[in-house]
Design a protein around this motif. Structure first.
Motif, short mmCIF file in Angstrom:
data_model
loop_
_atom_site.label_atom_id
_atom_site.label_comp_id
_atom_site.label_asym_id
_atom_site.label_seq_id
_atom_site.Cartn_x
_atom_site.Cartn_y
_atom_site.Cartn_z
N LEU A 170 -34.46 -18.80 -7.50
CA LEU A 170 -33.19 -19.44 -7.21
C LEU A 170 -32.98 -19.43 -5.70
O LEU A 170 -33.02 -18.37 -5.07
CB LEU A 170 -32.04 -18.69 -7.90
CG LEU A 170 -30.62 -19.18 -7.60
CD1 LEU A 170 -30.41 -20.59 -8.15
CD2 LEU A 170 -29.58 -18.23 -8.17
N GLU A 222 -30.78 -19.72 -16.28
CA GLU A 222 -29.46 -19.50 -15.69
C GLU A 222 -28.66 -18.48 -16.51
O GLU A 222 -27.97 -17.62 -15.94
CB GLU A 222 -28.67 -20.80 -15.59
CG GLU A 222 -27.31 -20.61 -14.96
CD GLU A 222 -26.53 -21.90 -14.77
OE1 GLU A 222 -25.28 -21.83 -14.72
OE2 GLU A 222 -27.17 -22.98 -14.67
N ALA A 242 -24.47 -17.84 -5.31
CA ALA A 242 -25.45 -18.81 -5.78
C ALA A 242 -24.84 -20.20 -5.92
O ALA A 242 -23.67 -20.34 -6.29
CB ALA A 242 -26.03 -18.36 -7.12
N TRP A 244 -25.44 -22.92 -8.28
CA TRP A 244 -26.16 -23.16 -9.53
C TRP A 244 -26.59 -24.61 -9.68
O TRP A 244 -27.47 -24.91 -10.49
CB TRP A 244 -25.29 -22.73 -10.71
CG TRP A 244 -24.94 -21.27 -10.67
CD1 TRP A 244 -23.75 -20.72 -10.28
CD2 TRP A 244 -25.79 -20.16 -10.98
NE1 TRP A 244 -23.81 -19.35 -10.34
CE2 TRP A 244 -25.05 -18.97 -10.78
CE3 TRP A 244 -27.11 -20.06 -11.44
CZ2 TRP A 244 -25.58 -17.71 -11.00
CZ3 TRP A 244 -27.64 -18.80 -11.66
CH2 TRP A 244 -26.89 -17.64 -11.44
N ILE A 248 -33.00 -23.82 -11.10
CA ILE A 248 -33.87 -22.64 -11.04
C ILE A 248 -35.31 -23.08 -11.29
O ILE A 248 -35.60 -23.72 -12.30
CB ILE A 248 -33.44 -21.59 -12.08
CG1 ILE A 248 -32.00 -21.13 -11.79
CG2 ILE A 248 -34.39 -20.39 -12.08
CD1 ILE A 248 -31.40 -20.26 -12.88
#
Length: 362
Positions: A170, A222, A242, A244, A248
């Protein structure tokens, strides 16, 4: 067109640095890269002091990379933590930056860089590509990274085959509060059946990489990260920054701990195609650069015929750092031993520094 003396498959750190050495030694070298543009590979953002020295020998100093200076290692396991100065300063840098600099140096040294060429198999001295072409050279340097390559299986240990290891990454955007939390450290967050490593990079962003067993995944990556953030407050404190929406990255069935000293004349296997050290050791880039350096030296002394001896010697050099990294990894991903391991690190920082040196490829 004159046939090349050497084909290098893969333009990551192992392949690009090998191409630099070969071209400077006078070899007509062609560097093949499957991607059309340089990307930011999943992990590999930590460069140890030894890796920096090897890059300097290629004419690439830390200033050219512009990375974040890393002076200490920080461990977290449950409620315990430790912080220790590294033996020497290291650097955190993105693979996008590192690979771009190395590829430019390879081209400047005289190597040809051909992008969008996806090598899929080797037969003798011929490299077969996805579009059906056959390319040949007396010496081939296989540096395809963690990607599987037909005809070259990399079998993990039995305990990994039962519960395969997945790599996750990430990217975390730059934030002043995150800078203050992480500072000049590389962090290792230990948890049941896995670990997360965090280091800042040249633009102030952070790279969060995980090695986690499939049994721990339990759904989407996630969701796993959010669960880990809830279970481990220090990791959750970092994950609060993070983004999002960036997604990832994942790679499956990484054979951590695997190594092989067997090859045929003319084939030099480099980096992750020679051995995959558990990533918490922070020596993946070190092995890439060291194997390229050793392969070029062997080639200069014995050309294609030097490959088998080079491969045996490289495998022998990897024995100690791999064994130690495997042991620490197994202790770190076991909840019963991770906390005592961290307590030991806090009580005996000299042992952490000794381990940091012992897991380098000398």
């Amino acid at each position: 067109m004159t046939a090349p003396d050497a084909l290098v498959i893969g333009a990551g750190p192992a392949g690009a640095s090998a191409a630099i050495g070969l071209a400077r030694a006078g070899a007509k070298t062609v560097l093949l890269e499957r991607s059309r543009e340089t990307g930011d590979a999943l992990c590999g953002g930590f460069l140890s002091w030894q890796s920096l020295a090897r890059l300097a020998a290629l004419g690439i100093d830390a200033a050219m990379l512009g990375g974040q200076v890393v002076r200490r290692v920080r461990l977290f396991a449950g409620a315990r933590s430790s912080e220790t100065m590294l033996p020497e300063a290291a650097t955190g840098v993105s693979r996008l930056r590192l690979d771009s600099v190395l590829q430019a140096a390879a081209v400047a040294a005289g190597a040809g860089l051909e992008r969008g060429v996806h090598a899929t198999a080797l037969e003798g001295s011929a490299v077969q590509t996805r579009d059906g072409a056959d390319l040949a050279a007396p010496s081939v340097f296989l540096a395809a990274g963690k990607h599987g390559f037909r005809g070259f299986p990399r079998e993990p240990a039995a305990w990994q085959r039962e519960d395969p290891v997945i790599g996750l990454r990430l990217r975390m955007p730059q934030a002043a509060a995150l800078d203050r939390l992480v500072g000049d450290a590389v962090e290792l967050h230990l948890f049941d059946r896995g670990y997360a490593g965090l280091v800042r990079q040249e633009d102030g962003s952070a790279n969060l990489c995980l090695a986690v067993h499939k049994s721990r995944l339990g759904g989407a990556p996630e969701a796993l990260l959010r669960r880990l953030g809830d279970e481990h407050p220090r990791l959750g404190e970092r994950l609060a920054f993070a983004d999002w929406s960036r997604g990832i990255d994942a790679i499956g069935h990484v054979p951590y701990g695997w190594r092989d000293g067997v090859t045929t004349p003319g084939l030099f296997r480099l980096g992750d195609q020679a051995g995959v050290i558990p990533s918490l050791a922070g020596e993946g880039m070190g092995i890439a650069l060291a194997s390229a350096e050793a392969a070029v030296t062997a080639w200069r002394h014995g050309a294609a015929g030097a490959a088998p001896g080079f491969q045996r010697a490289l495998a022998a050099r990897m024995t100690r750092p791999f064994a130690l990294a495997n042991l620490i990894w197994r202790l770190g991903e076991n909840p019963r031993t991770a906390s005592p391991l961290t307590a030991c690190a806090a009580a005996a920082p000299w042992l952490v520094r000794l381990t940091s040196r012992a897991t380098r490829l000398g």
